[in-house]
Design a protein around this motif. Structure first.
Motif: not given
Length: 603
Positions: A232-261
């Motif tokens: 089951k963790l393999v399924i979670l893993d392939v649906n959470a790629p490393r590159e995507e996690i890092q990209k999302f971490a960067e996006d949180e810094d780029i986008f303001s909190m009110d730009d939720t969409k």
């Protein structure tokens, strides 16, 4: 018998919260006379009447009373006692009654109620084992939290939750011990009720915690439980790629909190059936892996001394290796689940050596599918490069084996009249060559400090490898090739740039027909997948980071010679860019966190 002269008829819309009173109402006549019968006689009469006459009125009311009533501890205790007295008649005809009774909320009640429930279940299955599947399913359902239950702080169950779950596991242990068929039913039920991968983090955490709890009193289930969790963790893993996690971490810094969409659109991914929040999936994977890592660490250490228990570690290793072989190794592009093996290897160097030997045997076995042999090579190269617990002696031993295999393969091919640079034919060979280049580029500092180390690298005869007719530099990842070329030139081990320049002028793609006759086109370059690239999950990384080797950026300067006419340097100058063009200035080489296999070149 008692009478009431001023009583009024009870409204059909008003429910009595008292079990004794509601049971009496089931057979109450319109007269004002109310008979008080013993509960056991009342429940038995209703059940026997249903068996004999099949009239569902009183029986259905009884089921609704148990299902919908607000039952007190005393009500539940009395009902369970009465049901226990009726065990002999609780056949499949009364399956609904049994099911409703088993659904009573009991885990958070006082000890007498819990004991009554556990005793009833054991007696029920001892007399009628065909209810076993339903009982096990009901108990496994309790491995899931209620919809309003809060998350656990730091992944640790609250005292209340721990007490409730302890009651469930006590009953499960008794059933597995007394009724053998419950063993198989437990794993079947645990598999079927495992939460879907897009469920909340707390649901997965709750469920995995309970599965690992089973192993405390039933260690014979360990391999099956670990296989279930990892699958089951393999399924979670392939649906959470490393590159995507890092990209999302960067996006949180780029986008303001009110730009939720905008943030939501970046965090979510829509499949054919549902929308998945990959950040939630990554967090779920992080917490579940942390629990699994904690289990492995605790299981492999002596509780009194705190030292690694070799016998326990060896036993667990032999149980996990088949799971790795069947589940993790064949799965392409997982990012974190495979660190289960990394963690086990770091506990004792003997395990690391055994794991490397297991992988190398798979690489050398021609009966193993090519894709698995190539995956095994990637695991070897990545472990040797990233693990700081690999001894220099073990590193030399593996490099020697790899180089000997490569030279033997080259010798066999040199005897042939025609040799083509074709990944479909020589894929394993090229993967092994790339693995060698990758390890040397990563670990060259371990040898550079002494003449003996440089002499060892020279004994690998890498110059012959890069100039062979199979031309491995042509198909290896450009980043690996360029780093390897810089290192071997610096220590005068081999000279790659003439071959690199030649390959840069011959970049025609390969066109061929696959097994189905479809025309395919390939750039004839190996995939860049190394399983132990940087671990980016926050909580569980604390178990990995102390044993992990990060690449430290260094500057390799090459003197660039320019003739009087200002022409570009000749082909012997170092090539930094992935597009094989020659730079005009020295550049920085870096093993990147975001780009497998770990190399990145700045333009």
């Amino acid at each position: 018998m008692s009478t009431s002269s001023k009583s009024t008829p009870t409204s059909i819309l008003k429910r009595s919260k008292n079990l004794r009173g509601r049971l009496s109402e089931l057979s109450q006549t319109p007269t004002k006379v109310r008979f008080k019968l013993p509960h056991s006689q009342k429940v038995r009469n209703i059940l026997e009447s249903y068996i004999q006459t099949k009239v569902t009125r009183d029986y259905g009311n009884l089921l609704c009373l148990i299902r919908d009533g607000e039952l007190t501890d005393d009500d539940i205790s009395a009902l369970l006692k009465e049901a226990t007295e009726c065990i002999s008649i609780l056949t499949q005809e009364l399956r609904l009654f049994v099911e409703v009774l088993l659904s009573v909320k009991w885990t958070d009640k006082k000890k007498s109620v819990v004991s009554e429930y556990q005793g009833f279940v054991v007696n029920l299955l001892s007399a009628h084992n065909y209810h076993a599947r339903m009982v096990i399913d009901k108990l496994v359902q309790l491995f899931l939290p209620g919809p309003t239950e809060p998350d656990w702080p730091e992944g640790i169950p609250t005292d209340e939750d721990h007490a409730k779950l302890a009651n469930v596991h006590t009953l499960l242990n008794v059933l597995i011990t007394v009724i053998p068929m419950c063993k198989e039913l437990l794993m079947t039920s645990a598999t079927s009720q495992f939460p879907y991968y897009n469920k909340s983090t707390h649901v997965h955490e709750y469920y995995v915690h309970n599965l690992l709890w089973i192993l405390e009193y039933q260690p014979k289930f360990r391999q099956d439980v670990l296989y279930l969790i990892l699958s089951k963790l393999v399924i979670l893993d392939v649906n959470a790629p490393r590159e995507e996690i890092q990209k999302f971490a960067e996006d949180e810094d780029i986008f303001s909190m009110d730009d939720t969409k905008s943030v939501k659109s970046l965090k979510s991914s829509t499949t054919a059936f549902t929308q998945v929040n990959r950040l939630v999936v990554a967090d779920t994977l992080d917490i579940c892996l942390d629990k699994l890592f904690n289990y492995i660490i605790d299981e492999c250490h002596d509780s009194s001394s705190g030292e690694v228990d070799w016998e326990k570690l060896k036993k667990l290793y032999h149980e996990i290796i088949p799971i790795f072989d069947k589940l993790i190794l064949p799965t392409y592009d997982t990012h974190h689940v495979q660190y289960v093996m990394f963690l086990m290897c770091c506990l004792k160097s003997t395990v690391a050596e055994a794991f490397l030997n297991y992988l190398w045997k798979k690489v050398c076995n021609p009966n193993v599918p090519r894709v698995l042999r190539q995956a095994a090579v990637n695991y070897i190269a990545s472990l040797l490069a990233r693990a700081n617990f690999i001894t220099l002696a073990l590193l030399k031993s593996v490099l020697t084996q790899i180089a000997e295999w490569i030279h033997m393969y080259i010798s066999n091919q040199d005897s042939l009249e025609c040799v083509n640079v074709d990944l479909r034919v020589h894929g394993v060979f090229y993967s092994i060559c790339q693995g060698l280049f990758y390890i040397v580029a990563f670990r060259h500092k371990d040898f550079a400090g002494t003449k003996k180390g440089i002499s060892f690298l020279g004994s690998l005869n890498m110059g012959k490898i890069i100039t062979s007719r199979l031309n491995p530099l042509r198909v290896c990842q450009p980043a690996v090739v360029q780093n390897f070329a810089a290192i071997t030139r610096q220590y005068q081990l081999a000279y790659c740039y003439t071959v690199i320049e030649h390959n840069a002028r011959n970049t025609m793609p390969m066109i061929y027909q696959d097994e189905k006759g479809s025309v395919m086109m390939s750039n004839n370059v190996l995939d860049a997948y190394y399983p132990f690239d940087p671990y980016v999950l926050e909580r569980s990384s604390k178990k990995i980071q102390p044993f992990y080797r990060d690449y430290h950026e260094e500057l390799l300067k090459e003197e660039m010679e320019v003739d009087l006419n200002g022409k570009e340097p000749d082909v012997d100058d170092f090539l930094y860019n992935n597009d094989m063009s020659s730079p005009s200035n020295s550049k920085t080489m870096k093993f990147s966190y975001g780009t497998s296999p770990g190399f990145k070149f700045k333009g």
